[in-house]
Design a protein around this motif. Sequence first.
Motif, short mmCIF file in Angstrom:
data_model
loop_
_atom_site.label_atom_id
_atom_site.label_comp_id
_atom_site.label_asym_id
_atom_site.label_seq_id
_atom_site.Cartn_x
_atom_site.Cartn_y
_atom_site.Cartn_z
N ILE A 46 -21.17 10.05 -6.26
CA ILE A 46 -21.41 10.35 -4.86
C ILE A 46 -22.12 11.57 -4.57
N ARG A 82 -17.05 9.39 5.65
CA ARG A 82 -18.17 10.14 4.70
C ARG A 82 -18.01 9.63 3.45
N PRO A 83 -19.14 9.40 2.64
CA PRO A 83 -19.05 8.87 1.26
C PRO A 83 -18.03 9.75 0.35
N VAL A 84 -18.08 11.21 0.67
CA VAL A 84 -17.12 11.94 -0.27
C VAL A 84 -15.76 11.62 -0.22
N GLN A 85 -15.46 11.06 1.16
CA GLN A 85 -13.96 10.68 1.35
C GLN A 85 -13.49 9.47 0.81
N GLN A 111 -9.67 -2.69 -0.95
CA GLN A 111 -8.54 -3.19 -0.38
C GLN A 111 -7.46 -3.70 -1.27
N TYR A 162 -17.82 3.80 -1.73
CA TYR A 162 -19.06 3.75 -1.61
C TYR A 162 -19.81 3.62 -2.97
N THR A 163 -19.28 3.82 -4.13
CA THR A 163 -19.79 3.58 -5.38
C THR A 163 -19.95 1.85 -5.51
N GLY A 190 -2.88 4.16 -3.57
CA GLY A 190 -3.11 3.01 -4.19
C GLY A 190 -2.05 1.86 -3.93
N ARG A 191 -1.81 1.12 -4.70
CA ARG A 191 -0.68 0.07 -4.38
C ARG A 191 0.44 0.10 -5.27
N SER A 241 -24.07 12.95 1.18
CA SER A 241 -22.79 12.23 0.97
C SER A 241 -21.78 13.07 1.92
N LEU A 290 -22.76 0.71 -3.48
CA LEU A 290 -24.06 1.26 -4.24
C LEU A 290 -24.43 0.00 -5.36
N THR A 299 -16.11 9.29 -9.58
CA THR A 299 -17.07 8.71 -8.91
C THR A 299 -17.64 9.77 -8.01
N LEU A 340 0.63 -1.25 -0.15
CA LEU A 340 0.06 0.09 -0.10
C LEU A 340 0.80 1.32 -0.10
N PRO A 364 -4.35 6.43 1.65
CA PRO A 364 -3.86 5.76 0.57
C PRO A 364 -3.71 6.46 -0.71
N GLY A 398 -6.26 -0.57 -3.26
CA GLY A 398 -5.43 0.40 -2.35
C GLY A 398 -6.24 1.66 -2.35
N TRP A 399 -7.67 1.69 -2.41
CA TRP A 399 -8.27 2.72 -2.17
C TRP A 399 -8.68 3.10 -0.85
N SER A 400 -9.35 4.48 -0.66
CA SER A 400 -9.76 4.74 0.91
C SER A 400 -10.96 3.90 0.78
N PRO A 403 -15.33 7.75 -2.43
CA PRO A 403 -16.13 7.65 -3.18
C PRO A 403 -16.21 6.59 -4.10
N ARG A 404 -14.84 5.96 -4.22
CA ARG A 404 -15.02 4.56 -5.11
C ARG A 404 -15.52 3.49 -4.26
N TRP A 458 -25.30 4.75 4.30
CA TRP A 458 -25.11 6.05 3.91
C TRP A 458 -25.13 6.97 5.15
N ARG A 459 -26.02 7.01 6.00
CA ARG A 459 -26.09 8.18 6.83
C ARG A 459 -26.20 7.56 8.44
#
Lengths: 129, 409
Positions: A119, B311-314, B300, B319-320, A27-28, A125, B323, A114, A17, A25, B303-305, B316-317, B130-131
Amino acid sequence: MTLPQELDASRSLLDHLVMDLEGKPLGRVDDIELEAVDGKPPAITALLLGPLALGPRLGGRLGTWWVAVGRRLRQDASAEPPRVPFVAVTELRPGEVRIGLLRSEHEPRLMTWTRDKVIKPIPGSGGAA
Amino acid sequence: MSRLLSITLGVLTAIGGFLDIGELVTGSLTGARFGLSLAWVVVLGVVAIMLYAEMSARIAAVTGRAVFDVVRERLGPRAGLANLTASFLVNVITLAAEIGGVALALQLASDVSYLLWVPLVAVLVWVVLWRLPYGAMEKVYGLLGLALLVFVVALVKLHPDWGGLWHQASHPRVPTGEGHPTWWYYAIALFGAAITPYEVFFFSSGAVEEGWSRKELIDARANVVVGFPLGGALTIALMAIAAVVLQPRGIQVDHLSQAGLPVAVAVGKVGVAVMLVGFFAATFGAAMEVALSSGYTIAQYFGWSWGKLMRPVQAPRFYTVCLLSLVVATGLILTTIDPVKLTEYVVVLSAVAFPLTYFPILIVANDRAYLGDAANPRWMNALATVMLVVILAASLAAIPLMIATKAGL
């Protein structure tokens, strides 16, 4: 910065990571860039991130397709994966590479896309639409 | 005192959280067909999930790495991607089955077709993710899941021949009229329901996100060591009431209402009402966990948040992905596919993907560069290796048995 002079890149670098200054993060480590200056053994010059770096490692048709998707995600038409110069690496931990950069200055396109298109338009959101 | 309370609360939620649509369907179904002759599988499954959940929580607490971090790192991009694809598919189908389970519970309570409940349930799952404050919701559903203790009450009220039940469980044999392949097929289904990988995805990701240290690890161990076996005991109680009421009458379980029939016979209307609350809570809680797990695995790997506390905006990938899998799962269950059949298939299919998830956990739990003195002791490795062999055998046998028995006919 205290980095080892020699390391087993496949064990302590690849697929780890990449964390920014704030612990977010990026990415990797999808691949690494090596450069051989004449006579000397090759040295790691950069960490490569994202689908353009991962595709070739997946190999085969899937790999080609992966790279194609990666290219479409790039705003500039460049075929080069995002790279983090190895000098930016500050620390190697188990499973993690710390770098002295900020993610907010190098946000991946899929993340911004996204966030802004999927979002944010949904109420609640956490960001003003 | 408040610490004891928090541990008790954790254990109680673990009991409720252990059961989901997989256990409800396979437990009742196997009880009605095979009596308690497959109870040993539940015990085996509980031991396996205890070992691997503890290991993944320990890795998370000591190194801050969740299961799919470890999978990507140890299996590399190719095998990791194969596992990701399989796990994601299983997650989406499981999510569909859980949503179907919630909707069926609501149908039993309201007499309105489950298909009309499905969209509402999906929206509700989404709103919670979401909330709403997730931690509190998780506890609420875990505790409400304790309503399923009504299975134990029903068993006692049925005044069964305890000696006979014990004999069935301790001397497993295939009942007359049933084939060996079918018996083994349902053994895999029960095993699969007990150790569905989303449980370790969810457990370890939650541990990373809540920043568990070794102190919280003690709580986690209490949940695993006390909560999971009690959850397994509830599954066996469900099997036993099906064995007592349904098996002698030759009633097969192909709807959730038949799973509840023994409770109606033994405890009456109040029992059924309590049970429906339990059905609802167990499946709804699981639906939230599975929806999150589909996001955890993908985020994971790349390696995304990620995180339910973000929060969803923090993230986004992440939560997408959650969803999207919720939308696809809802679509799948709205095709009018039978939710009970879907559950049967998915617990067996998830058995196929097991080894790729559990093997890297065992490897990292032994890596002293990672875990130092918290690495696995020898006895645990011995036990975990035996379980891995069982997991591998189940994985290899799952598809051939599914074909040979025409999925348990």
